[in-house]
Each structure stands twice: as C-alpha cells, then as structure tokens.
Design a protein around this motif. Sequence first.
Motif, mmCIF file in Angstrom:
data_model
loop_
_atom_site.group_PDB
_atom_site.id
_atom_site.type_symbol
_atom_site.label_atom_id
_atom_site.label_comp_id
_atom_site.label_asym_id
_atom_site.label_seq_id
_atom_site.Cartn_x
_atom_site.Cartn_y
_atom_site.Cartn_z
ATOM 1 N N PRO A 138 -48.539 6.569 29.361
ATOM 2 C CA PRO A 138 -49.240 5.411 28.790
ATOM 3 C C PRO A 138 -49.071 5.299 27.279
ATOM 4 C CG PRO A 138 -50.655 6.601 30.327
ATOM 5 C CD PRO A 138 -49.458 7.462 30.091
ATOM 6 N N LEU A 141 -47.122 2.510 25.384
ATOM 7 C CA LEU A 141 -47.666 1.193 25.079
ATOM 8 C C LEU A 141 -47.758 0.975 23.581
ATOM 9 C CD1 LEU A 141 -50.555 1.058 27.715
ATOM 10 C CD2 LEU A 141 -48.463 -0.311 27.738
ATOM 11 N N ASP A 142 -48.057 2.066 22.861
ATOM 12 C CA ASP A 142 -48.151 2.018 21.398
ATOM 13 C C ASP A 142 -47.973 3.448 20.884
ATOM 14 O OD1 ASP A 142 -48.842 1.794 18.713
ATOM 15 O OD2 ASP A 142 -50.360 0.254 19.089
#
Length: 240
Positions: A138, A141-142
């Motif tokens: 995850p 994402l950034d």
Amino acid sequence: MKMNLSEIYLKEVYLKKFCEDLEESLQLAENIGNADLSSLLQKADKIIFPRFGIKPGDRNKYFIGGSAHLHLYPEVSALLNDKPGDLDIVIPGQAEWDYLAKYLDHNKIPYNKEELAQGIFRPEGKEGPIEAFREWDPAKLDPEKYKDTRFTPTPVILRTSNRKSIGGYYFMPLYDIVDYKMKLNRTKEEKITNLLAQYISATDEKEKQNIKNQILQLFAGNEVAAKSFLAPSLANKVKE
C-alpha cells in the motif's frame, strides 16, 4: 499523533482480538457474497487464474487483497454502504509471472510489458476492475508519505490468508485489511485505536455491538453515521 512501541503493541493486540470476535460473530453469505463480488470473481476465473497457470483452490499461490473479504459478510457490506469496485489479486511467485508472460505471448494477447516487469498485470487495461500484483504494498500509493509506515509483508499475508478458503478463494484476513486501512489514515487510526480499547474493556454485549458498529463505520469513512451508533454513555469517550 505518533504512537510509541507499547501503544503500537497494544493496538495490534486489541485489533487482532476485535477481528477474531468480528469474524466469529458474522454470518457468511450463502454464496460468495454480493452479486458484484461474485461477478468479479467469475471474471477472474477466466482472465487471471488460468493465465498464471493456477486455480482458485491452489494454496500458497495467491490471495485476494483489499476490501473484497468484507463483502462476504452481508452485515458488514451493508454498513460499508458501497460495493466492491475492483479486485486486487496478489500472486507473489516468480514462476507464475513467467508462466503469464509465456501464456500471453503464445496466445497473442496484448499486454503492457513494462508493467509486467514491475509485477503488475491489468488484463483489461488501466480502467479495468481486476488487477494482479506480485507484491502487496500500500505504500506505493504515496512512497514519500508512507516511507516510515510498516505494512504487513506479502509473505506473511500469503501464509495467514491461505489457512482456509472462503467459497473456494483465499482472501486477505480481516486483521490485515483493517490494519492497512488504518495506517493509510492516521487521524482515523487514533479514533479507532481508542474505540478498540473500549471494545476490549466492555462487558455488556450491547455496548460491544455499538462499539463494533462504530468502528466499522469509521473504517468505511462515514463518521456521521458512526457516531449515531454510539450509546450516549460512550459519546464523551471518543477522542476528536
């Protein structure tokens, strides 16, 4: 607010206990969940699994990530008030990705070679609802925002998700779903952590149910609806 090690440990203990209780108290749908999820899985049976040379029942080959698992439970699906919009299938094995490349070339199926080299396969293009990944991360994402955030490693999720199948498929455990969602939203994480502590200490079943519903609503992003589930006596305990 950054938590210290003891607070992080307690949060993990509380969250695991909550997810265990949640899974025990929920009733699985008679089939594979709602119609939208069933449709996505049926499509994956045609455009994902055979192309990787695996079957949905094969253990330790894949897991279905994201929130799809939640939609197997009508009670939770109704609280989330949405539908599964996509299906993320994590297939870590290099042998499976090698098989995929050969399958696509042999059958003259167009694909993005650059993405495939990065461990990403979108059988219906970027706008398609079904994707396969070699790694569950995850943080991508950034990367800058989540560079110091510790998410559960892919091999660990693969092992825990493959302990038992649901409807013939292996899904990411509830704990890992809630854990990564919380870590993506630190403001929400603090509120939910506070409620988890209340849930663990609660002795009245009605009170526990109220707290459970509020946690699920916060998790879904509906804080207004979440607060409506709170018993009046609990309202002043929630950290803003």
